[in-house]
Design an enzyme around this catalytic site. Sequence first.
Site, PDB file in Angstrom:
ATOM      1  N   TYR A   1      12.353   2.385 -18.041  1.00 63.50           N
ATOM      2  CA  TYR A   1      12.643   1.236 -17.179  1.00 63.50           C
ATOM      3  C   TYR A   1      13.908   1.457 -16.350  1.00 63.50           C
ATOM      4  CZ  TYR A   1       8.665  -1.173 -19.019  1.00 63.50           C
ATOM      5  OH  TYR A   1       7.363  -1.499 -19.323  1.00 63.50           O
TER       6      TYR A   1
ATOM      7  N   GLN B   1       1.810  -9.660 -10.410  1.00 62.40           N
ATOM      8  CA  GLN B   1       1.909  -8.888 -11.652  1.00 62.40           C
ATOM      9  C   GLN B   1       3.071  -7.905 -11.542  1.00 62.40           C
ATOM     10  OE1 GLN B   1      -2.397  -7.607 -12.853  1.00 62.40           O
ATOM     11  NE2 GLN B   1      -2.392  -8.015 -10.673  1.00 62.40           N
ATOM     12  N   ASN B   2       3.632  -7.802 -10.333  1.00 68.99           N
ATOM     13  CA  ASN B   2       4.689  -6.812 -10.110  1.00 68.99           C
ATOM     14  C   ASN B   2       6.007  -7.297 -10.690  1.00 68.99           C
ATOM     15  OD1 ASN B   2       2.709  -5.500  -8.754  1.00 68.99           O
ATOM     16  ND2 ASN B   2       3.452  -6.006  -6.711  1.00 68.99           N
TER      17      ASN B   2
ATOM     18  N   HIS C   1       4.372 -10.941 -15.139  1.00 67.77           N
ATOM     19  CA  HIS C   1       4.702  -9.814 -16.032  1.00 67.77           C
ATOM     20  C   HIS C   1       6.213  -9.570 -16.121  1.00 67.77           C
ATOM     21  CE1 HIS C   1       0.365  -7.981 -15.678  1.00 67.77           C
ATOM     22  NE2 HIS C   1       0.424  -9.037 -16.473  1.00 67.77           N
TER      23      HIS C   1
ATOM     24  N   GLY D   1      -4.115  -5.836  -3.712  1.00 71.58           N
ATOM     25  CA  GLY D   1      -3.508  -4.628  -4.267  1.00 71.58           C
ATOM     26  C   GLY D   1      -3.502  -4.569  -5.781  1.00 71.58           C
TER      27      GLY D   1
ATOM     28  N   LEU E   1      -6.807  -1.419  -1.084  1.00 65.54           N
ATOM     29  CA  LEU E   1      -7.023  -0.141  -0.410  1.00 65.54           C
ATOM     30  C   LEU E   1      -8.497   0.255  -0.490  1.00 65.54           C
ATOM     31  CD1 LEU E   1      -5.531   2.140   1.034  1.00 65.54           C
ATOM     32  CD2 LEU E   1      -5.193   3.234  -1.186  1.00 65.54           C
TER      33      LEU E   1
HETATM   34  P1  OAD Z   1      -3.052  -0.643 -10.597  1.00 65.67           P
HETATM   35  O1  OAD Z   1      -2.302   0.634 -10.470  1.00 65.67           O
HETATM   36  O2  OAD Z   1      -3.975  -0.786 -11.744  1.00 65.67           O
HETATM   37  O3  OAD Z   1      -3.896  -0.895  -9.277  1.00 65.67           O
HETATM   38  C1  OAD Z   1      -3.313  -0.783  -8.002  1.00 65.67           C
HETATM   39  C2  OAD Z   1      -4.354  -1.130  -6.962  1.00 65.67           C
HETATM   40  O4  OAD Z   1      -3.717  -1.071  -5.696  1.00 65.67           O
HETATM   41  C3  OAD Z   1      -5.553  -0.155  -6.906  1.00 65.67           C
HETATM   42  O5  OAD Z   1      -6.757  -0.907  -6.841  1.00 65.67           O
HETATM   43  C4  OAD Z   1      -5.333   0.622  -5.607  1.00 65.67           C
HETATM   44  O6  OAD Z   1      -6.532   0.953  -4.956  1.00 65.67           O
HETATM   45  C5  OAD Z   1      -4.534  -0.379  -4.777  1.00 65.67           C
HETATM   46  N1  OAD Z   1      -3.649   0.233  -3.772  1.00 65.67           N
HETATM   47  C6  OAD Z   1      -2.984   1.404  -3.840  1.00 65.67           C
HETATM   48  N2  OAD Z   1      -2.267   1.603  -2.725  1.00 65.67           N
HETATM   49  C7  OAD Z   1      -2.493   0.518  -1.933  1.00 65.67           C
HETATM   50  C8  OAD Z   1      -2.051   0.146  -0.632  1.00 65.67           C
HETATM   51  N3  OAD Z   1      -1.222   0.890   0.094  1.00 65.67           N
HETATM   52  N4  OAD Z   1      -2.486  -1.033  -0.127  1.00 65.67           N
HETATM   53  C9  OAD Z   1      -3.328  -1.832  -0.837  1.00 65.67           C
HETATM   54  N5  OAD Z   1      -3.787  -1.506  -2.067  1.00 65.67           N
HETATM   55  C10 OAD Z   1      -3.367  -0.361  -2.607  1.00 65.67           C
HETATM   56  O7  OAD Z   1      -1.965  -1.811 -10.566  1.00 65.67           O
HETATM   57  P2  OAD Z   1      -2.128  -3.350 -10.991  1.00 65.67           P
HETATM   58  O8  OAD Z   1      -3.509  -3.834 -10.742  1.00 65.67           O
HETATM   59  O9  OAD Z   1      -1.011  -4.081 -10.383  1.00 65.67           O
HETATM   60  O10 OAD Z   1       1.168  -4.420 -16.336  1.00 65.67           O
HETATM   61  O11 OAD Z   1      -1.891  -3.252 -12.544  1.00 65.67           O
HETATM   62  C11 OAD Z   1      -1.895  -4.423 -13.298  1.00 65.67           C
HETATM   63  C12 OAD Z   1      -0.946  -4.288 -14.452  1.00 65.67           C
HETATM   64  O12 OAD Z   1      -1.223  -3.084 -15.154  1.00 65.67           O
HETATM   65  C13 OAD Z   1       0.506  -4.131 -14.059  1.00 65.67           C
HETATM   66  O13 OAD Z   1       1.141  -5.346 -13.803  1.00 65.67           O
HETATM   67  C14 OAD Z   1       1.101  -3.462 -15.257  1.00 65.67           C
HETATM   68  C15 OAD Z   1       0.021  -2.429 -15.480  1.00 65.67           C
HETATM   69  O14 OAD Z   1      -0.086  -1.937 -16.757  1.00 65.67           O
HETATM   70  C16 OAD Z   1       2.042  -4.249 -17.334  1.00 65.67           C
HETATM   71  O15 OAD Z   1       2.813  -3.304 -17.379  1.00 65.67           O
HETATM   72  C17 OAD Z   1       1.964  -5.327 -18.382  1.00 65.67           C
END
Ligand code: OAD
Length: 237
Positions: A52, A87-88, A105, A172, A199
Amino acid sequence: MQIVVLTGAGVSAESGLGTFRDQEGLWTRYDLNVVATPEGFASNPEQVWEFYGARRRNLLDAKPNAAHFALGRLQRALGARLTLVTQNIDDLHEQGGATDVVHMHGELLQSLCAACDHRFPDRESFGPDRACPACGQSGCLRPDVVWFGEMPYQLDRIYSALDKASLFVAIGTSGAVYPAAGFVQMAMAQGIETMELNLEPSDNARLFKQRRYGPASEVIPVWVEEVLRTGAFGLDV
Ligand code: OAD
């Protein structure tokens, strides 16, 4: 009308913060059981703080992108008619002008004392032995982030906003982590409009009535402009 927007790591990808599940994503390089669970922290707090700490340093170098600025503009225009849930754990929505962000989160630039529950702004990149500024106890500080197996923050507020919403928009996010991944099913059950901006199609893509794909910095400003100019789906905002 009420809009609920849920954002994920994709909205911050173009600001240089890694996503989790894409190629080169954080969970392809780190074991989430080690760095993102209470058990991992209990067995090796130094390693978790290192992880972190590196993320804090990345965030301190990052700047909001056009997607954050557009959503900030939308929130300032709509006020309480928009619930912006993320979630960010970064603060790029706030830096982009958002005034009320639900960090389900947690927040990377905040620490939490496991002994007295005190939360405070914290930019230090290492922490296991520091004393809590409130109770003075050492060895109890952790980043104020929600780990796997823990309850996300402010779920009551999010569910109540979804109950009243006419539109749910996911931006995203891969739709891989619950409960956030289940918000679209709740929206579907209520029969409200749903939209995915990502994306590429997410795991949940087929559940959304509307879908638009491309980089957040391009797709989000266009969508926000449309909402501000003409409403969303013909609904008055
Ligand atoms: P992910 O990494 O699972 O998904 C990211 C999404 O963003 C994917 O569907 C990509 O296709 C998309 N993406 C990537 N670049 C992009 C761009 N330039 N523009 C638009 N979309 C884009 O991340 P999260 O869904 O946020 O939780 O993950 C959810 C949770 O899982 C997080 O909050 C974290 C993680 O484990 C914890 O740590 C509790």
